[in-house]
Write an enzyme that holds these catalytic residues in place. Structure first.
Site, PDB file in Angstrom:
ATOM      1  N   GLU A  57      68.950  44.145 -63.083  1.00 50.20           N
ATOM      2  CA  GLU A  57      67.868  44.319 -62.690  1.00 50.20           C
ATOM      3  C   GLU A  57      66.742  44.218 -63.933  1.00 50.20           C
ATOM      4  O   GLU A  57      67.258  44.516 -65.186  1.00 50.20           O
ATOM      5  CB  GLU A  57      67.347  45.536 -62.173  1.00 50.20           C
ATOM      6  CG  GLU A  57      68.206  45.860 -60.850  1.00 50.20           C
ATOM      7  CD  GLU A  57      68.008  47.036 -60.093  1.00 50.20           C
ATOM      8  OE1 GLU A  57      68.147  47.024 -58.860  1.00 50.20           O
ATOM      9  OE2 GLU A  57      67.658  47.997 -60.619  1.00 50.20           O
ATOM     10  N   CYS A 101      76.644  58.043 -69.237  1.00 47.07           N
ATOM     11  CA  CYS A 101      75.433  59.229 -69.315  1.00 47.07           C
ATOM     12  C   CYS A 101      75.103  59.829 -68.175  1.00 47.07           C
ATOM     13  O   CYS A 101      74.718  59.095 -67.185  1.00 47.07           O
ATOM     14  CB  CYS A 101      74.316  58.481 -70.010  1.00 47.07           C
ATOM     15  SG  CYS A 101      74.620  58.080 -71.833  1.00 47.07           S
ATOM     16  N   CYS A 126      71.810  58.958 -65.889  1.00 50.94           N
ATOM     17  CA  CYS A 126      71.484  57.711 -65.852  1.00 50.94           C
ATOM     18  C   CYS A 126      72.197  56.814 -64.501  1.00 50.94           C
ATOM     19  O   CYS A 126      73.247  57.159 -64.475  1.00 50.94           O
ATOM     20  CB  CYS A 126      71.798  56.824 -67.085  1.00 50.94           C
ATOM     21  SG  CYS A 126      71.275  54.991 -66.845  1.00 50.94           S
ATOM     22  N   GLY A 172      73.073  48.766 -69.277  1.00 48.69           N
ATOM     23  CA  GLY A 172      73.984  48.331 -70.238  1.00 48.69           C
ATOM     24  C   GLY A 172      73.537  49.084 -71.614  1.00 48.69           C
ATOM     25  O   GLY A 172      72.453  49.499 -71.917  1.00 48.69           O
ATOM     26  N   SER A 193      67.268  49.595 -77.869  1.00 50.24           N
ATOM     27  CA  SER A 193      67.638  51.057 -77.555  1.00 50.24           C
ATOM     28  C   SER A 193      69.271  51.224 -77.540  1.00 50.24           C
ATOM     29  O   SER A 193      69.852  50.526 -76.727  1.00 50.24           O
ATOM     30  CB  SER A 193      66.814  51.473 -76.258  1.00 50.24           C
ATOM     31  OG  SER A 193      67.269  52.716 -75.992  1.00 50.24           O
ATOM     32  N   SER A 207      68.580  56.687 -77.859  1.00 51.68           N
ATOM     33  CA  SER A 207      68.615  57.709 -76.774  1.00 51.68           C
ATOM     34  C   SER A 207      69.300  58.970 -77.284  1.00 51.68           C
ATOM     35  O   SER A 207      70.520  58.902 -77.185  1.00 51.68           O
ATOM     36  CB  SER A 207      69.316  57.000 -75.646  1.00 51.68           C
ATOM     37  OG  SER A 207      68.610  55.786 -75.181  1.00 51.68           O
ATOM     38  N   HIS A 243      68.179  62.640 -76.485  1.00 53.93           N
ATOM     39  CA  HIS A 243      68.452  63.234 -75.382  1.00 53.93           C
ATOM     40  C   HIS A 243      68.693  64.662 -75.541  1.00 53.93           C
ATOM     41  O   HIS A 243      68.830  65.473 -74.661  1.00 53.93           O
ATOM     42  CB  HIS A 243      68.972  62.735 -74.220  1.00 53.93           C
ATOM     43  CG  HIS A 243      68.430  61.293 -74.055  1.00 53.93           C
ATOM     44  ND1 HIS A 243      67.115  61.034 -73.627  1.00 53.93           N
ATOM     45  CD2 HIS A 243      69.290  60.035 -73.811  1.00 53.93           C
ATOM     46  CE1 HIS A 243      67.293  59.741 -73.516  1.00 53.93           C
ATOM     47  NE2 HIS A 243      68.363  59.141 -73.557  1.00 53.93           N
ATOM     48  N   CYS A 274      62.568  54.463 -65.970  1.00 49.87           N
ATOM     49  CA  CYS A 274      63.823  54.659 -66.847  1.00 49.87           C
ATOM     50  C   CYS A 274      64.893  55.443 -66.330  1.00 49.87           C
ATOM     51  O   CYS A 274      64.549  56.647 -65.540  1.00 49.87           O
ATOM     52  CB  CYS A 274      63.103  55.543 -67.855  1.00 49.87           C
ATOM     53  SG  CYS A 274      64.386  56.002 -69.278  1.00 49.87           S
TER      54      CYS A 274
END
Length: 388
Positions: free
Chosen positions: A109, A133, A136, A183, A215, A237, A239, A359
């Site tokens: 996508e 993760c 996600c 990915g 990223s 990332s 988090h 996201c």
């Protein structure tokens, strides 16, 4: 197992059999010049063809009118310009467009996010993701394979073709590219780096290196290598404000903890012009997991030696996810704590969530070929980048 970093080579110039054609979207400018040299042509032919490919979004050699007819005939015999096709398009009420793009028998996508002063394309680098993760959607689909250069830059090409090529409209259709789709880009360096080179190349899409962002969740050996390969903007990332939380929600942290990750990040930005001396910290807000004011104070202490701006990302739910979305009031309190410490802090505006384009919501259509032992190794042992 020792880490192996895969770097760009001339593999794209290799034709698998005598009947196959080379897809010119697989070649950066250096490889394109080598291709024309092997045809007995001058290097400037590479520049001519790339200009047609990327400035006009042209995939038909017969339309390249400043190239002689004989050479156009030769090109049709040995080469092609074949971008992946859009198989489904969804448009959000906020103007965001999500394309499902066919790569072989599966889909990735790509998301186009138009704003008043920019148009950003979110690009995928793999079919699925192996990093698992927990927040996600892509990670829950498993991992299948790396995308080729043509499948990565082809997403940009296809989007530009749909929106309108710069030489056709007079307006740059895409001003920013973020490698934040499906990915982990650093697990596909040998294809991601040449694709980004084409994004930056004046005969490619001609984007500023500050407008191409990679990223990563923290594949440290590859990040250490990246700075010697290309200079683009970096987003990480993170988090979590500590290893205990990050071990749980970003399992690669069990191999490369926060201290190791941030040391690598500081090394990258110290030699990067694209980052202007600082990195973007991505921090997804999970209700009562990492979003308390105590977490904000801890995050500020963690990042005091890392020049950065912080993007707080309201979590976007997906079916079966074990988390809740932080309330606006908790996000606001978190943000205020960080700003009191002097950090530039932005709460990311959610775009495209009504079409699952926000996201963390990208899923595509993935046949999971990730071996369980490989997943566990990624969580607790060294990562063999080449094997993924």
């Amino acid at each position: 197992m020792s880490e192996q970093i895969v770097t760009p080579d001339t593999a794209a110039l290799t034709v698998p059999n005598k009947d196959a054609k080379i897809n010119l979207l697989d070649l950066n400018r250096q490889q394109m010049r080598e291709f024309f040299k092997n045809m007995g042509e001058k290097p400037f032919r590479a520049d001519q063809v790339m200009k047609w490919m990327y400035h006009y979004c042209c995939d038909d050699f017969d339309e390249m009118t400043d190239i002689n007819k004989v050479l156009r005939g030769k090109l049709k015999e040995v080469a092609e310009i074949r971008a992946p096709e859009v198989v489904e398009e969804q448009r959000s009420t906020d103007g965001t467009i999500k394309w499902a793009i066919a790569v072989g028998d599966q889909r990735v996508e790509t998301v186009y996010i138009p704003e008043e002063d920019r148009a950003t394309l979110c690009v995928s680098s793999q079919v699925g993701c192996a990093l698992e993760c927990k927040f996600c959607s892509t990670a829950q689909q498993g991992f299948n394979r790396n995308l080729r250069v043509s499948e990565i830059i082809g997403q940009v090409w296809r989007a530009a073709k749909i929106v309108g090529a710069v030489k056709t409209t007079g307006v740059r259709p895409i001003t920013n590219v973020v490698m934040m789709g499906m990915g982990e880009p650093l697990l596909n360096l040998n294809n991601v780096v040449p694709a980004m080179e084409i994004m930056l190349d004046d005969f490619g899409f001609g984007l500023s290196k500050r407008r191409v962002t990679l990223s990563t969740s923290g594949v440290v050996p590859a990040l250490d290598k990246l700075g010697d390969m290309i200079d683009v903007a970096l987003a990480i990332s993170l988090h979590a404000p500590n290893d205990t939380i990050r071990d749980e929600i970003v399992p690669i942290n069990k191999k490369y903890n926060i201290e190791t990750f941030l040391n690598s990040v500081r090394g990258y930005i110290s030699k990067s012009n694209a980052n202007q001396g600082r990195v973007t910290i991505e921090y997804v807000m999970l209700d009562h997991v990492n979003d308390g004011t105590e977490h904000a104070h801890e995050l500020a202490a963690l990042l005091k030696d890392t020049p950065c701006k912080i993007n707080l990302i309201p979590w976007n739910p997906f079916p079966g996810a074990p988390y809740g979305r932080s309330s606006n009031s908790r996000i606001d309190r978190f943000s205020k704590v960080l700003m009191e410490y002097g950090f530039t802090t932005i709460v990311r505006k959610t775009r495209g969530d009504d079409i699952d384009a926000a996201c963390g919501q990208l899923a595509g259509d993935v046949i999971d070929r990730t071996k369980r032992t490989l997943r566990k190794r990624m969580q607790g042992e060294a990562i063999d980048v080449k094997a993924v």
